[in-house]
Design an enzyme around this catalytic site. Structure first.
Site, PDB file in Angstrom:
ATOM      1  N   ARG A  15       0.818  -1.222   0.000  1.00 15.53           N
ATOM      2  CA  ARG A  15       0.000   0.000   0.000  1.00 15.53           C
ATOM      3  C   ARG A  15       0.854   1.277   0.000  1.00 15.53           C
ATOM      4  NH1 ARG A  15      -3.838  -0.420   4.907  1.00 15.53           N
ATOM      5  NH2 ARG A  15      -2.005  -1.426   5.808  1.00 15.53           N
ATOM      6  N   GLU A 666     -26.857   6.748   1.375  1.00 16.82           N
ATOM      7  CA  GLU A 666     -26.044   7.906   0.993  1.00 16.82           C
ATOM      8  C   GLU A 666     -26.854   8.800   0.080  1.00 16.82           C
ATOM      9  OE1 GLU A 666     -24.234  10.304  -1.826  1.00 16.82           O
ATOM     10  OE2 GLU A 666     -24.825   8.291  -2.421  1.00 16.82           O
ATOM     11  N   HIS A 695     -16.954  11.211   3.150  1.00 12.46           N
ATOM     12  CA  HIS A 695     -15.769  10.986   2.336  1.00 12.46           C
ATOM     13  C   HIS A 695     -15.005  12.273   2.063  1.00 12.46           C
ATOM     14  CE1 HIS A 695     -16.703   6.793   1.748  1.00 12.46           C
ATOM     15  NE2 HIS A 695     -17.945   7.124   1.460  1.00 12.46           N
TER      16      HIS A 695
END
Length: 759
Positions: A15, A666, A695
């Site tokens: 990552r 959402e 987000h």
């Protein structure tokens, strides 16, 4: 016989891109350092592909946030609110994606949604009437030169013009997106001409919308579009994935393209449809290695099937993965702790490239010693899978009857009992489940896993975090609380680690969006729940307050879709096994005194087949699995579910059939547009439309949330509405979360003042 790589994961096997991005956003490294990390990753990934025998290395699969966003920037499709002058730079992309970047003004982030039927999220390009396109971002061309500098041939991977338009949304006055196609094609022509000038031989033009049902206007747009693109371009490899395109076979067969890529994992039958339709000299790229799963391929069986095709096509047959390897973990080599019997069943992105090489060996030299070794290895894997069955799980499924799938009473009766028990106010406020996973929590978990922290101390510290989360919520004034999930590494992995028949990795990460990565469990056998998974934490949190605390579970459909599931039995059967495991947990939570249980299903729509005629079968078993997981509770126990970043119009009847007492969704980025489906359908149960975009680091103000809920109240009766964020708060920090939730609670109070129910 060429090996065809459609794209490689960009995050790095440990990552590296994620950590560099987050360091840059925090101001800990420079933009130049971030760009250099990206260049190092691209180089490593290209070299791995070249070592496996890939001759043309993909360009355009790398993105600092999302490849659709990168293309939008390339085409100058950037909303005005995210611009900082005329030029586009990396921070421009981050403002689109996150609403904020180290430079420039903050603004509402662009809408984000699922990429077809995957767990990857893309940023939705915004188009307006009269939209102009122009090449405005040079990343694709720079990366072509990087590949050439390494001494290899580049193959740009480009989302096709029709798919780009299809995946975009219109802003302002409504208009037909296809009216923009002529202008868009001119800019695509410029892109292709630039590639040709750079010496590019092939361009992978991806049109995944060919796998969906297209109306006549979209179908008719393909022929003139590709006639225009093919005139002065490099060779075009028309690429489809995620499903069959056989329903468009006549359309596709007539297009002037030099090659065609088919996903023969999701739709192996379409090979027979297209073989007779190949044009003279046209290449067929056979996508036979699964780009969306981790299981080693049965290469011997694939070779048997492809041998006649190889004989017929010769060098015109390319071997590839079904789609980009974006959806696969990077490298199995770093998984040193896996049990050998599980490890031998796996292939990650790097290994899948070598599977292509081995498949090539089986087709070209089937009698060689290496080929015989490959065949024996495949047979041994299949035998090991056969011996791993759990007959007790099969017997339990066989014993199910219809009553196991239904609540005792209809919703209107359950609602009365729940209101009497819970005594919640109008427009109750809650959160979706998780609270910030701070560096201290992650460090504690990491040290516990290494044995540096004793079990008793680990649990004590997590109890302190849980206590703190409850106290914060009480201070904020939320009506329904959550325990915060401090003990959970991930909403799917946490459960996978506790279920029989499920394994997990240390570095099997895949990108969901931006820097957000998930580590899906590996469903390798029959699934069951050996012991309670969440009851202790829910019980502890509830002991700290008289307010209701939700029990938090991940639903069976999401556990299935967000895991790497075995391929030797049906997904329906696996989902039923998972539903029974969750059902056992639901029953234990209720027995422990938990009155609200949330069974999250954010991936419910994700599993929907791309073709409408295949929907009903999927929806039938997906709904049944959710109902099986929840139907064991009494009427007074309130069942919640959560869905995020989905279009609901197509599945609203199935969502209603799930019969959850409360659904949270959402809606903030779409400004409540997604709520229209629930209004048009006259959704009967309760609903919490998200008012806070988790987000984005931006903190919503009270007035904005009040305005969103007033818009919601125009569509849904007040008594049915809840107030909540869009999603869990795991990825945010407390200094963002607390003021945002404080404003959300204040918005709820203001709305109750404005909109009291009549006596």
């Amino acid at each position: 016989m060429q090996l065809n790589s459609l794209g490689f994961p960009r995050i790095g096997r440990r990552r590296e891109l994620k950590f560099a991005l987050e360091q840059y956003w925090r101001g800990e490294i420079s933009q130049q350092a971030l760009l250099e990390q990206g260049q190092r990753l691209r180089r490593q990934h290209w070299l791995w592909q070249a070592e496996a025998g890939v001759e043309q290395l993909p360009v355009g699969d790398f993105a600092f946030y999302d490849q659709v966003l990168t293309l939008a920037a390339t085409l100058n499709v950037i909303p005005e609110r995210h611009r900082d002058g005329d030029a586009i730079d990396l921070d421009t992309l981050f403002r689109v994606a996150r609403g904020r970047a180290p430079t420039g003004k903050s603004a509402a982030a662009a809408e984000m949604t699922k990429y077809f039927n995957t767990n990857y999220h893309y940023l939705v390009p915004e188009l307006h009437r009269g939209q102009q396109f122009a090449i405005a971002w040079e990343q694709l061309f720079d990366e072509v030169e990087e590949v050439k500098a390494l001494g290899y041939d580049p193959k740009p991977c480009l989302l096709g013009p029709l798919s780009f338009l299809y995946l975009s949304k219109t802003q302002g006055e409504p208009f037909d997106k296809l009216s923009l196609l002529p202008a868009l094609l001119r800019t695509y022509g410029e892109l292709l001409a630039r590639f040709k000038a750079q010496g590019v031989a092939w361009v992978q033009v991806e049109e995944p919308i060919l796998a969906v049902d297209l109306d006549k206007d979209w179908q008719q747009a393909f022929a003139p579009a590709y006639e225009a693109l093919s005139k002065a371009a490099p060779k075009l490899l028309l690429t489809s994935y995620y499903g069959s395109i056989a329903h468009h076979s006549a359309l596709v067969a007539a297009l002037p393209v030099a090659g065609l890529h088919l996903d023969l994992v999701s739709a192996p039958e379409q090979l027979d449809d297209f073989l007779p339709l190949l044009q003279s000299g046209q290449v067929l790229s056979a996508g036979v290695i699964n780009g969306r799963n981790v299981w080693a391929a049965d290469l011997d069986l694939l070779a048997e099937r492809l041998a006649p095709v190889a004989d017929a096509l010769g060098e015109r047959l390319w071997l590839g993965s079904s789609c980009s390897l974006l959806h696969s973990p990077v490298d199995l080599d770093v998984e040193t702790a896996l049990a050998p019997e599980l490890r031998q069943q796996l292939a990650f992105a790097k290994q899948k490239l070598h599977e292509l090489n081995e498949l090539q060996q089986l087709l070209q030299t089937p009698a060689s010693e290496p080929a015989r070794a490959i065949i024996e290895r495949c047979k041994a894997r299949r035998e090991a899978r056969r011996l791993a069955a759990d007959t007790a799980v099969a017997r339990r499924i066989a014993a199910l009857n219809q009553t196991d799938f239904e609540r005792d009473s209809a919703f209107v009766l359950r609602q009365q009992q729940q209101q009497a028990k819970l005594r919640l106010p109008l427009l109750p406020t809650t959160t979706i489940g998780s609270f910030p996973q701070t560096a201290a929590i992650r460090s504690l978990r990491n040290r516990w896993r290494k044995g540096e922290v004793a079990e008793a101390e680990y649990r004590h510290q997590l109890q302190q975090v849980t206590r703190d989360s409850i106290l914060r919520q009480l201070k904020l004034g939320l009506d329904v609380l959550v325990h915060g999930e401090a003990e959970r590494n991930d909403m799917v992995e946490y459960f996978g680690e506790q279920l029989a028949g499920v394994g997990f990795t240390k570095n099997g990460w895949v990108q969901s969006y931006g820097s957000r990565c998930v580590k899906p469990p590996l469903i390798y056998g029959d699934v069951s729940r050996p012991r309670p998974m969440t009851v202790e934490w829910a019980e502890f949190a509830q002991s700290l307050t008289d307010k209701p605390v939700k029990g938090m579970l991940t639903g069976p459909v999401t556990l299935l879709h967000w895991s790497f599931a075995r391929e030797d039995i049906s997904r329906e059967t696996i989902c039923t096994q998972l539903a029974l495991a969750i059902r056992d947990e639901v029953a234990d939570l209720e027995a422990a005194g938990i009155g609200i249980i949330q069974i999250d299903e954010p991936a419910f729509r994700e599993g929907l087949p791309l073709r409408r005629d295949q929907w009903q079968h999927y929806l039938d078993w997906a709904v049944a699995s959710f109902k099986l997981s929840a139907a064991c509770v009494r009427d007074e126990t309130q069942i919640h579910t959560h869905m995020c970043y989905s279009e609901f119009n197509d599945t609203i009847a199935a969502i209603a059939a799930m019969d959850a007492d409360v659904i949270t969704i959402e809606t903030s980025r779409s400004a409540m547009e997604l709520l229209g489906a629930f209004e048009a359908f006259d959704y009967p149960n309760e609903i919490g439309p998200g008012v806070y975009d988790i987000h984005s680091p931006n903190i919503p103000d009270v007035a904005a949330m009040v305005a969103l809920m007033e818009r919601a109240a125009q569509r849904i009766p007040l008594r049915q509405l809840w107030i909540n964020p869009d999603c869990g708060l795991k990825t945010r920090s407390w200094d963002e979360v607390e003021p945002a939730l404080r404003n959300m609670v204040a918005a709820g109070r203001e709305l109750r003042r404005r909109c009291p129910l009549p006596a």
